[in-house]
Design an enzyme around this catalytic site. Structure first.
Site, PDB file in Angstrom:
ATOM      1  N   ASP A 579       0.820  -1.212   0.000  1.00 22.31           N
ATOM      2  CA  ASP A 579       0.000   0.000   0.000  1.00 22.31           C
ATOM      3  C   ASP A 579       0.852   1.258   0.000  1.00 22.31           C
ATOM      4  O   ASP A 579       1.876   1.328   0.701  1.00 22.31           O
ATOM      5  CB  ASP A 579      -0.917   0.030   1.224  1.00 22.31           C
ATOM      6  CG  ASP A 579      -1.916  -1.123   1.232  1.00 22.31           C
ATOM      7  OD1 ASP A 579      -2.028  -1.804   0.195  1.00 22.31           O
ATOM      8  OD2 ASP A 579      -2.569  -1.326   2.271  1.00 22.31           O
ATOM      9  N   LYS A 648      -6.099  13.241  12.223  1.00 21.81           N
ATOM     10  CA  LYS A 648      -5.808  12.281  11.150  1.00 21.81           C
ATOM     11  C   LYS A 648      -6.734  12.446   9.951  1.00 21.81           C
ATOM     12  O   LYS A 648      -6.283  12.493   8.800  1.00 21.81           O
ATOM     13  CB  LYS A 648      -5.911  10.846  11.692  1.00 21.81           C
ATOM     14  CG  LYS A 648      -5.631   9.796  10.613  1.00 21.81           C
ATOM     15  CD  LYS A 648      -5.736   8.373  11.158  1.00 21.81           C
ATOM     16  CE  LYS A 648      -5.507   7.370  10.036  1.00 21.81           C
ATOM     17  NZ  LYS A 648      -5.619   5.969  10.516  1.00 21.81           N
ATOM     18  N   ASP A 806      -4.428   2.495  -4.775  1.00 20.50           N
ATOM     19  CA  ASP A 806      -3.000   2.583  -4.438  1.00 20.50           C
ATOM     20  C   ASP A 806      -2.556   1.401  -3.580  1.00 20.50           C
ATOM     21  O   ASP A 806      -1.588   1.501  -2.832  1.00 20.50           O
ATOM     22  CB  ASP A 806      -2.685   3.904  -3.732  1.00 20.50           C
ATOM     23  CG  ASP A 806      -3.436   4.055  -2.421  1.00 20.50           C
ATOM     24  OD1 ASP A 806      -4.407   3.311  -2.192  1.00 20.50           O
ATOM     25  OD2 ASP A 806      -3.052   4.915  -1.608  1.00 20.50           O
TER      26      ASP A 806
END
Length: 873
Positions: A579, A648, A806
């Site tokens: 990833d 985050k 991704d």
């Protein structure tokens, strides 16, 4: 001596040939088996008869039988899929006819959208002319008692339903009476309160309302049936004038009427018993639906578009993409891009050379998959035992208490009503989750013994998605746990290493070094084996993972490997995932050659992985400490109470252009969850922290902020001249942002509330959306390009490859080679002058716009990405 079974050899070789020309289409083009095998033998270099060719010749009948059977199976599957869609679609039409009301089939709704606005305009003109006295044969008061919006919707929907139920032809008088009845009810309802016993949503309700209104004391305007019929006929005339559909004349596309009015002559009997002497001729006005319109609603392409066709995985390789609308399924129609209302995008796809795009989508579609039966068995056990474990929904609804009596204290009653509402909502959500799970399980059970494929296509930004919706590797944890590759490969020493990394990542250990992740797995090896041996009766260690079903699949595989006689030779089918580290910011850092940003998103070599969220948090804390010392009370209140989780989501969504308001809301939720700030102070604290977080992001990723602002400015300039933002990806995919102002109206009539939304290319540009969406869309087109380039390199190297944006997947023993390709592709992509090419393209497409120059860049050495082991990990 030959060490090959001829049937298997034929199968493998034909499979290779099918990559160049799909065998299934190849074999039906009137080519004989001898012709095909001649090509096959030539591909093997067998120009003259040999032992091999004779063996293949002897075994070719079983081989051909196998291929014909699998071909027939796929075609029957597609035929069944379309047949189900047709039944669902025609059920919609039947329900419309049975309801005999304004409700419409999905296709009809789409078609009607284009007619609402022009019909509304004509009706408004009609009302103005009546008010001015230009039209004296129509009652002025009745004409103005219903709005033009409602008149348009009633005329359209009632005409469409009436014509569908009458097989496309209806008497003008009957249609006018139907429309007039609904208009009358609309006028009556506006003058009175409808008794509860009369309420409904059908034509019986209309009749009851009109009957009741005749004696209702509050009704001041009684509707004259003859006068309302005159208005209805005028509305039908206007409908016939504005409703057009595409037609053809002398090879050219023209607009033709969707409805026509004509007068027909028909005999009418004076006396039913006298059939010979007393008949006369009567003129009858008829309204007809154009046959082409009826065909348009029920033709196969329309059914495909509006019937929610449930595509399934394929048991043969997808047809290679050759044109924008040729590829994927053998008989079912699909497009390389999921484009619905944008004619501009469709034209671009027809005009551009999409060879590289097609090749990369073919690579993804050729990946062979199986259902992981061990995981499927556990899923079924959990479901059969009542669910409620590891994201499997419970099979039992929450018990909903009865409504409290009205004499209960108001506050208590409100709390109880709130609880009832919440439980009902949760039960409804649970029902949806169960349906979704059962769809997945049905597909998994049906394909449990099959090798299958996922044909892929793209969204408008170029991101690839599997077409089958219910069970694919793009889904959540359960989907991914249920799937693995069909091909198995020996894991080798490095494969075991990467499998352990994969398992640790699934358990949330991706923020530590690779060696520490391996150590984590080794420390928990007994729990891993216990999870594999008794997943539901043991310690259930796997359930505690962030990704329980993928973790269980990895536990099964790693346990089998370690218990095998020679673990390095064990053949594994489990995909290992690599990833990207905050991939959008990785692309921004590379675009701006930003060393600081590159460091934070692991584009540079580091001993341990950098955590971008912690990096931004450190800057946020510095601002808070500084402001606190300077006497800012909000900063003082927040000092020591801001955590990685607090910011985050804002950091994660920064690449998608999160606004200050969006950041404030995200942070506000986290502060409430943490419960360290008083509720009356949360709003001020979230405002301050949103500003501080975005400012800190600008410091850590200065180039990202500058490039994002440049992209925003370019999009603003383009949309200001009324054009959509368009660009071409580095692999040649043309992209046009579809954002336009929705022509959206909610029109309530006595029968229904209709929301009319038009999203055609004729509508004005939505400037704000074009501007805000462009930076993330452009970056998505880059991450899609990176994936495609990596896919093509892996295919060339013979590596099995799959992706989820991704996140790139391959066999454990091929991870090192795939990692090389990932890095090579990224460097190759960003070594191009991407922003300069984008600007050049803008200047060619929009010569009337003065664009700013590309922002200056830093000194990042892209070659260092090759040794950045945490770039993708």
């Amino acid at each position: 001596m030959l060490h090959v079974n001829a049937v298997k050899h034929v199968s493998r070789t034909l499979s290779k040939l099918s990559k160049k020309s799909n065998f299934l289409t190849y074999s039906v083009q009137n080519q004989t088996q001898d012709d095909i095998f001649a090509d096959l033998l030539a591909s093997l270099g067998a120009n003259e008869p040999s032992i091999l060719s004779k063996q293949i010749q002897n075994e070719r009948e079983p081989a051909f039988q196998f291929f014909h059977e699998i071909n027939d199976k796929q075609i029957k599957s597609e035929e069944a899929t379309l047949e189900t869609a047709k039944k669902r679609y025609h059920k919609e039409i039947d329900l419309t006819v049975k309801r005999d009301s304004g409700s419409q089939t999905p296709a009809a709704k789409k078609i009607l959208i284009d007619w609402v606005a022009p019909l509304q305009t004509r009706i408004r003109d009609l009302q103005i002319r009546v008010a001015k006295g230009s039209l004296t044969h129509i009652d002025q008061e009745l004409t103005t008692m219903v709005s033009s919006e409602k008149m348009a919707v009633i005329t359209l929907y009632e005409s469409f339903s009436a014509l569908l139920s009458a097989n496309g032809t209806i008497a003008l008088s009957r249609l006018a009476a139907r429309i007039g009845s609904v208009l009358t009810a609309e006028i009556n309802v506006s003058q009175m309160t409808v008794p509860s016993h009369l309420k409904g949503r059908d034509n019986k309700f209309i009749r009851n309302i009109n009957r009741y209104a005749k004696s209702a004391p509050e009704v001041s305007v009684l509707v004259d049936d003859k006068e309302i019929l005159k208005i209805s006929v005028e509305l039908i005339k206007l409908l016939i004038e504005v409703a057009v559909i595409p037609g053809e004349s002398d090879g050219e596309i023209i607009e033709v009427p969707a409805f026509t009015h004509s007068v027909v002559k028909q005999p009418t009997l004076q006396d039913e018993t006298d059939t010979d002497h007393n008949s006369s001729i009567k003129s009858l006005g008829i309204v007809r639906m154009a046959p082409k319109l009826h065909a348009l609603i029920a033709d196969e392409n329309t059914i495909r578009e509006f019937s929610r066709t449930k595509f399934l995985p394929m048991v043969v390789k997808p047809k290679p993409w050759e044109e924008h609308d040729v590829g994927g399924y053998l008989t079912l129609k699909s497009s390389i891009m999921r484009v619905y209302s944008s004619d501009i995008q469709k034209k671009l796809l027809r005009d551009f050379d999409l060879k590289m795009i097609f090749e990369s989508m073919n690579v993804l579609g050729e990946t062979e998959w199986n259902v992981n039966k061990k995981v499927l068995d556990v899923v079924n056990q959990v479901w059969n035992n009542g669910g409620g474990v590891a994201s499997i929904p419970s099979r039992t609804d929450h018990e909903v208490p009865p409504k409290p009596n009205k004499d209960v204290d108001k506050n208590i009653r409100n709390k109880q009503l709130g609880l009832i509402k919440r439980l009902k909502t949760e039960n409804a959500n649970m029902h949806s989750l169960r349906c979704d799970l059962l769809n997945k399980l049905k597909v998994a059970e049906n394909f449990a013994d099959e090798k299958f494929y996922f044909p892929h296509n793209l969204d408008f930004r170029g991101r690839a998605y599997p077409i089958p919706p219910h069970l694919n590797h793009m889904g959540a944890d359960l989907n991914r746990g249920l799937l693995w590759f069909h091909e198995s490969q020996p894991v080798g020493e490095r494969g075991i290493f990467w499998l352990k990394i994969h398992l640790a990542n699934l358990c949330g250990q991706d923020k530590v070094g690779l060696e520490e992740r391996v150590d984590y797995v080794d420390r928990n090896i007994d729990l891993i084996k216990d999870s594999a041996d008794q997943p539901l009766n043991g310690s259930q260690w796997w359930i505690k993972s962030e990704n329980p079903w993928q973790t269980l699949a990895a536990c099964f595989e790693l346990t089998s490997i370690l218990r095998s006689p020679d673990p390095h030779l064990y053949k594994s089918k489990l995909p290992v995932q690599m990833d990207g580290s905050c991939n959008g910011l990785q692309h921004y850092a590379a675009l701006g050659r930003d060393n600081m940003g590159a460091l934070h998103v692991n584009l540079l070599p580091t001993v341990k992985p950098m955590d971008v969220y912690s990096g931004v948090l450190n800057v946020v804390k510095k601002f808070i400490e500084k402001d606190s010392k300077e006497g800012n009370p909000i900063a003082a209140l927040l000092n020591g109470k801001v955590y990685r989780a607090t910011i985050k989501q804002t950091v994660m969504t920064s690449v998608y252009g999160v606004t200050w308001l969006g950041a404030k809301e995200q942070i506000r939720r986290r502060l409430i969850e943490k419960k360290e700030i008083d509720l009356d102070q949360v709003n001020k604290c979230s405002s301050y922290l949103a500003t501080t977080t975005l400012k800190s992001l600008g410091e850590v990723f200065s180039s990202a902020k500058t490039i994002m602002e440049w992209l925003n400015e370019c999009a603003h300039l383009i949309s200001s001249v009324g054009r959509p933002v368009m660009w071409v990806s580095p692999l040649g995919l043309p992209i046009a942002q579809p954002y336009r102002r929705d022509n959206k109206q909610q029109i309530k009539t006595v029968l229904q509330s209709v929301i009319v939304v038009d999203k055609s290319d004729k509508l004005p540009i939505n400037s704000a959306r074009q501007k805000s969406a462009f930076p993330p869309n452009y970056v998505h087109s880059l991450d899609a390009t990176h994936m495609m380039m990596t896919a093509l390199k892996c295919h060339k190297s013979g590596i099995c490859f799959a992706s989820v944006h991704d996140s790139y997947w391959t066999h454990p023993n091929q991870v090192d080679l795939m990692n090389e390709h990932i890095r090579e592709s990224f460097i190759e992509l960003h070594s191009q002058p991407l922003l300069e090419a984008l600007l050049e393209g803008f200047r060619e497409m929009y010569p009337q716009v003065e664009f700013p120059d590309v922002p200056s860049k830093g000194s990042l050495d892209l070659e260092r990405v090759k040794s950045a082991k945490y770039f993708f990990d």
